[in-house]
Write a protein that holds these residues in place. Structure first.
Motif, PDB file in Angstrom:
ATOM      1  N   GLU A   1      -9.487  17.931  -6.868  1.00 64.70           N
ATOM      2  CA  GLU A   1      -8.611  17.492  -5.656  1.00 64.70           C
ATOM      3  C   GLU A   1      -7.539  18.469  -5.142  1.00 64.70           C
ATOM      4  N   LEU A   2      -7.114  19.019  -6.068  1.00 67.07           N
ATOM      5  CA  LEU A   2      -6.102  20.153  -5.626  1.00 67.07           C
ATOM      6  C   LEU A   2      -6.642  21.201  -4.941  1.00 67.07           C
ATOM      7  N   PRO A   3      -7.651  21.860  -5.158  1.00 68.14           N
ATOM      8  CA  PRO A   3      -8.478  22.822  -4.268  1.00 68.14           C
ATOM      9  C   PRO A   3      -8.695  22.293  -2.999  1.00 68.14           C
ATOM     10  N   MET A   4      -8.926  21.208  -2.809  1.00 67.15           N
ATOM     11  CA  MET A   4      -9.282  20.423  -1.557  1.00 67.15           C
ATOM     12  C   MET A   4      -7.959  20.275  -0.620  1.00 67.15           C
ATOM     13  N   MET A   5      -6.969  19.874  -1.137  1.00 66.67           N
ATOM     14  CA  MET A   5      -5.622  20.056  -0.498  1.00 66.67           C
ATOM     15  C   MET A   5      -5.093  21.389  -0.270  1.00 66.67           C
ATOM     16  N   VAL A   6      -5.312  22.419  -1.054  1.00 64.36           N
ATOM     17  CA  VAL A   6      -5.109  23.796  -0.816  1.00 64.36           C
ATOM     18  C   VAL A   6      -5.812  24.300   0.541  1.00 64.36           C
ATOM     19  N   ALA A   7      -7.220  23.876   0.605  1.00 63.08           N
ATOM     20  CA  ALA A   7      -7.891  24.133   1.655  1.00 63.08           C
ATOM     21  C   ALA A   7      -7.515  23.524   2.897  1.00 63.08           C
ATOM     22  N   THR A   8      -6.948  22.190   2.737  1.00 66.87           N
ATOM     23  CA  THR A   8      -6.378  21.600   3.979  1.00 66.87           C
ATOM     24  C   THR A   8      -5.097  22.398   4.392  1.00 66.87           C
ATOM     25  N   LEU A   9      -4.364  22.563   3.728  1.00 68.13           N
ATOM     26  CA  LEU A   9      -2.995  23.594   3.782  1.00 68.13           C
ATOM     27  C   LEU A   9      -3.428  24.760   4.582  1.00 68.13           C
ATOM     28  N   ARG A  10      -4.269  25.369   4.414  1.00 65.90           N
ATOM     29  CA  ARG A  10      -4.663  26.734   4.922  1.00 65.90           C
ATOM     30  C   ARG A  10      -5.219  26.366   6.344  1.00 65.90           C
ATOM     31  N   SER A  11      -5.999  25.211   6.566  1.00 67.46           N
ATOM     32  CA  SER A  11      -6.391  24.931   7.983  1.00 67.46           C
ATOM     33  C   SER A  11      -4.814  24.646   8.764  1.00 67.46           C
TER      34      SER A  11
ATOM     35  N   LEU B   1       0.891  -1.204   0.039  1.00 66.16           N
ATOM     36  CA  LEU B   1      -0.025  -0.047  -0.080  1.00 66.16           C
ATOM     37  C   LEU B   1       0.929   1.273   0.018  1.00 66.16           C
ATOM     38  N   PRO B   2       0.613   2.094  -0.853  1.00 67.33           N
ATOM     39  CA  PRO B   2       1.507   3.329  -0.826  1.00 67.33           C
ATOM     40  C   PRO B   2       1.224   4.256   0.384  1.00 67.33           C
ATOM     41  N   ALA B   3       2.281   4.607   1.060  1.00 63.84           N
ATOM     42  CA  ALA B   3       2.287   5.167   2.308  1.00 63.84           C
ATOM     43  C   ALA B   3       3.187   6.286   2.548  1.00 63.84           C
ATOM     44  N   THR B   4       2.755   7.441   3.271  1.00 59.28           N
ATOM     45  CA  THR B   4       3.970   8.402   3.337  1.00 59.28           C
ATOM     46  C   THR B   4       3.570   8.947   4.916  1.00 59.28           C
ATOM     47  N   VAL B   5       4.652  10.045   5.523  1.00 54.64           N
ATOM     48  CA  VAL B   5       4.312  10.578   6.799  1.00 54.64           C
ATOM     49  C   VAL B   5       4.568  11.876   6.069  1.00 54.64           C
ATOM     50  N   CYS B   6       3.600  12.665   6.346  1.00 61.12           N
ATOM     51  CA  CYS B   6       3.634  14.069   5.968  1.00 61.12           C
ATOM     52  C   CYS B   6       3.258  15.096   7.383  1.00 61.12           C
TER      53      CYS B   6
ATOM     54  N   ALA C   1      13.533  15.194 -10.482  1.00 65.21           N
ATOM     55  CA  ALA C   1      12.936  16.179 -11.488  1.00 65.21           C
ATOM     56  C   ALA C   1      11.635  16.691 -11.080  1.00 65.21           C
ATOM     57  N   THR C   2      10.790  15.621 -10.534  1.00 66.38           N
ATOM     58  CA  THR C   2       9.519  15.983  -9.971  1.00 66.38           C
ATOM     59  C   THR C   2       9.181  16.560  -8.545  1.00 66.38           C
ATOM     60  N   MET C   3      10.294  16.241  -7.873  1.00 63.34           N
ATOM     61  CA  MET C   3      10.232  16.643  -6.474  1.00 63.34           C
ATOM     62  C   MET C   3      10.687  18.014  -6.200  1.00 63.34           C
ATOM     63  N   GLY C   4      11.425  18.444  -6.936  1.00 65.24           N
ATOM     64  CA  GLY C   4      12.094  19.861  -6.919  1.00 65.24           C
ATOM     65  C   GLY C   4      12.830  20.057  -5.702  1.00 65.24           C
ATOM     66  N   PRO C   5      13.219  21.194  -5.254  1.00 67.48           N
ATOM     67  CA  PRO C   5      14.208  21.569  -4.100  1.00 67.48           C
ATOM     68  C   PRO C   5      13.789  20.764  -2.756  1.00 67.48           C
ATOM     69  N   ARG C   6      12.353  20.563  -2.585  1.00 70.24           N
ATOM     70  CA  ARG C   6      12.040  20.011  -1.465  1.00 70.24           C
ATOM     71  C   ARG C   6      11.013  18.806  -1.591  1.00 70.24           C
ATOM     72  N   PRO C   7      11.023  17.716  -0.836  1.00 69.09           N
ATOM     73  CA  PRO C   7      10.029  16.533  -0.655  1.00 69.09           C
ATOM     74  C   PRO C   7       8.729  17.159  -0.307  1.00 69.09           C
ATOM     75  N   ASN C   8       7.843  17.658  -1.220  1.00 70.73           N
ATOM     76  CA  ASN C   8       6.592  18.120  -0.731  1.00 70.73           C
ATOM     77  C   ASN C   8       5.458  17.938  -1.746  1.00 70.73           C
ATOM     78  N   ALA C   9       4.501  17.405  -1.119  1.00 71.74           N
ATOM     79  CA  ALA C   9       3.427  16.820  -2.125  1.00 71.74           C
ATOM     80  C   ALA C   9       2.923  17.860  -2.944  1.00 71.74           C
ATOM     81  N   LEU C  10       2.522  18.950  -2.193  1.00 72.63           N
ATOM     82  CA  LEU C  10       2.033  19.913  -3.103  1.00 72.63           C
ATOM     83  C   LEU C  10       2.854  20.690  -4.317  1.00 72.63           C
ATOM     84  N   TRP C  11       4.230  20.668  -3.835  1.00 72.07           N
ATOM     85  CA  TRP C  11       5.104  21.440  -4.742  1.00 72.07           C
ATOM     86  C   TRP C  11       5.302  20.473  -5.834  1.00 72.07           C
ATOM     87  N   THR C  12       5.252  19.120  -5.690  1.00 70.78           N
ATOM     88  CA  THR C  12       5.294  18.313  -6.593  1.00 70.78           C
ATOM     89  C   THR C  12       4.118  18.385  -7.582  1.00 70.78           C
TER      90      THR C  12
END
Length: 311
Positions: free
Chosen positions: A190-200, A135-140, A162-173
């Protein structure tokens, strides 16, 4: 209505406030008995019968009146400020969990001490992720920094330098990497929901340099993120069904249910696990894993085989 029909006027169960005061009194007495005069730089004195500190000593060291502290320890309904509770907590040498407990018993809003966001996780937690490799799993954390992940997560999100950029961050990717390499389907949902969770999460860190810099840099790199951020929407983390595409499965969608689990000892961090939502997705994940394992074995054989260039 009679008392016999519905119980006593006060009811069979005391109100929460009525229970907290006795608990507060007992808690303070036990913690006062735990601290010796020597612990706070005071002489023990002769014929001392009180275990630990006396009430008047706690009051003096905390900068409060003896009568007020006595009433507090007796569980009387008096008001206490956060400043005074902090002084009492320092005198009684309460650790952070005990300090929070004191606040709750005294019915004072508790503002936790902010800890630096963790940047790594221990090998024990990484072992848990690796054990879930099917199962794909991460700690964030609340900023979507990827603190650890397993190989199945890397394969699902097609992560690379190349896809992760300067920091391992899901939103950045997801926002900065080319959209053609983004495995997430239905980005407009999906992306607006993730941004709304980030703002929380951002609401607890307003003004902190690391958060402000992250939001600013991501908004500069992605007009799409900047637009969603300006909407001001807020949402808590929660379980969702997300759809993914993968180059190893052309024409097939992987439908995954996300589940977030909190992690003790890592403030604001969670384990996010992606479980197949249907049998087709389960089979697809198995094919991706088999392909990944075959690629790994090929790399091992290539690295270990003697070649003309190594002679």
């Amino acid at each position: 209505m009679t008392t016999g029909q519905h119980g006593s006027r006060h009811g069979a169960h005391p109100r929460p406030a009525d229970r907290r005061r006795p608990e507060l009194a007992a808690f303070l007495r036990r913690r006062r008995a735990r601290v010796s005069p020597q612990d706070v730089g005071m002489p023990a004195g002769p014929r001392r019968r009180t275990p630990g500190l006396r009430r008047e000593e706690v009051a003096q060291l905390s900068g409060v009146g003896v009568t007020w502290y006595t009433w507090l320890e007796q569980g009387r309904p008096i008001n206490a400020s956060a400043q005074v509770l902090d002084a009492v907590a320092r005198t009684l040498r309460l650790d952070l969990p005990e300090r929070e407990h004191l606040y709750h018993l005294a019915e004072v809003p508790y503002e936790p001490v902010r800890e630096a966001a963790p940047v790594t996780v221990g090998p024990e937690l990484q072992a848990v992720l690796d054990a879930m490799d099917g199962l794909p799993a991460t700690v964030c954390n609340a900023r979507y920094d990827l603190l650890a992940m397993n190989d199945a997560y890397r394969s699902l999100f097609i992560l690379s330098p190349a896809t992760m950029g300067p920091r391992p961050n899901a939103l950045w990717t997801l926002f900065v990497a080319p959209e053609l390499t983004c495995p997430l389907v239905f980005r407009e949902v999906e992306l607006p929901m993730m941004v709304a969770t980030l703002r929380s999460g951002y609401g607890r860190h307003v003004g902190e340099p690391a958060w402000e810099e992250f939001v600013r840099e991501l908004a500069e790199r992605s007009a799409e993120f900047a637009r969603m951020w300006e909407s001001g929407d807020v949402a808590p983390p929660g379980s969702r069904v997300k759809a993914f595409r993968h180059p190893a499965l052309p024409g097939q969608l992987l439908r995954m249910t996300t589940t977030s689990l909190s992690v003790d000892g890592l403030p604001e961090c969670r384990i996010v696990v992606y479980a197949p939502a249907d049998e087709e997705t389960r089979e697809g994940l198995a094919r991706i894993r088999a392909s990944r394992d075959a690629d790994t074995e090929t790399e091992k054989d290539t690295d270990g085989a003697p070649g003309e260039s190594r002679r």
